[in-house]
Scaffold this motif. Sequence first.
Motif, short mmCIF file in Angstrom:
data_model
loop_
_atom_site.label_atom_id
_atom_site.label_comp_id
_atom_site.label_asym_id
_atom_site.label_seq_id
_atom_site.Cartn_x
_atom_site.Cartn_y
_atom_site.Cartn_z
N TRP A 1 1.44 9.41 2.58
CA TRP A 1 2.67 8.09 2.50
C TRP A 1 3.40 8.26 4.00
O TRP A 1 3.82 7.62 4.83
CB TRP A 1 3.88 8.83 1.86
N LEU A 2 3.77 9.56 4.11
CA LEU A 2 4.36 9.97 5.64
C LEU A 2 3.60 8.67 6.57
O LEU A 2 3.89 8.79 7.40
CB LEU A 2 4.67 11.59 6.00
N GLN A 3 2.07 9.29 6.87
CA GLN A 3 1.04 8.81 7.92
C GLN A 3 1.46 7.17 7.89
O GLN A 3 1.65 6.29 8.52
CB GLN A 3 0.25 9.41 8.11
N LYS A 4 1.43 6.88 6.10
CA LYS A 4 1.40 5.28 6.14
C LYS A 4 2.80 5.09 6.60
O LYS A 4 2.50 3.58 7.45
CB LYS A 4 0.89 4.99 4.79
N PHE A 5 3.57 5.49 6.45
CA PHE A 5 4.99 5.15 6.99
C PHE A 5 5.61 5.26 8.31
O PHE A 5 5.75 4.17 8.50
CB PHE A 5 5.99 5.89 6.07
N GLU B 1 -3.71 3.76 -8.04
CA GLU B 1 -5.17 3.80 -7.62
C GLU B 1 -5.85 2.85 -6.94
O GLU B 1 -6.97 2.92 -6.42
CB GLU B 1 -6.18 3.88 -8.89
N ASP B 2 -5.26 1.93 -6.35
CA ASP B 2 -5.69 0.75 -5.83
C ASP B 2 -4.87 0.87 -4.13
O ASP B 2 -5.44 0.26 -3.18
CB ASP B 2 -5.04 -0.07 -5.86
N ALA B 3 -4.16 2.18 -4.16
CA ALA B 3 -3.81 2.59 -2.58
C ALA B 3 -4.81 3.20 -1.79
O ALA B 3 -5.85 3.99 -2.18
CB ALA B 3 -2.66 3.61 -2.50
N LYS B 4 -4.77 2.31 -0.45
CA LYS B 4 -5.95 2.86 0.85
C LYS B 4 -5.64 4.58 0.74
O LYS B 4 -4.92 4.57 1.29
CB LYS B 4 -5.62 2.34 1.35
N GLU B 5 -6.79 5.12 1.21
CA GLU B 5 -6.89 6.13 1.18
C GLU B 5 -6.32 6.36 3.31
O GLU B 5 -6.54 5.65 4.19
CB GLU B 5 -8.15 7.28 1.21
N ASP C 1 0.90 -1.35 -0.23
CA ASP C 1 0.33 0.23 0.10
C ASP C 1 1.02 1.36 -0.03
O ASP C 1 1.04 1.82 -0.61
CB ASP C 1 -0.84 -0.16 0.96
N LEU C 2 2.54 1.43 1.10
CA LEU C 2 2.53 2.65 1.13
C LEU C 2 3.77 2.60 -0.70
O LEU C 2 3.92 3.46 -0.98
CB LEU C 2 3.99 2.33 1.91
#
Length: 161
Positions: free
Chosen positions: A96-100, A157-161, A85-86
């Motif tokens: 990105w930073l939040q997911k990281f 486009e598949d990345a989770k919000e 996802d990242l």
Amino acid sequence: MSEDIFARLKQDHEDHRELLDKIADTSGDSDERRELFEKFTLDVKSHAAAEEQALYSTMLRKPKATDETRHSVAEHHELNELLNDLAATDMSSPAWLQKFKQLDHDYRHHIDEEEEDHFPDFEELLTEEDREHMRSVFDRRKKAEKADAEITPEKMEDAKE
């Protein structure tokens, strides 16, 4: 390189902690962030796959270790999803930073749990034959897995919000 499987795994974990620290010091969609994240992703994926094939396949045959083994393997799959996802998220975005940060937290929790809880429990259950099997499998499988590892099978486009 150490002959002890647990020392080998812990060395990989240390390398991963260093990479996480370096990634955290980057910003935006920079070449440095991209290169460090790619190195981290490929190494973690190959490490996890080799660890499952060397260590966890052995531990699944030990009834006292079944729950810890299943727990760690499940976490590997969750971490793989986070990595995918990242990788599908725009590196310059706040998402990105939040997911990281979530990945960093979850991964450190996982490896700390392995090192502090699981590995000591596992060591008590292993025979010399088990140890020899794991030594022969880990490095060979990690190299093979790294050659086949992907950054992400997902699309942006598949990345989770």
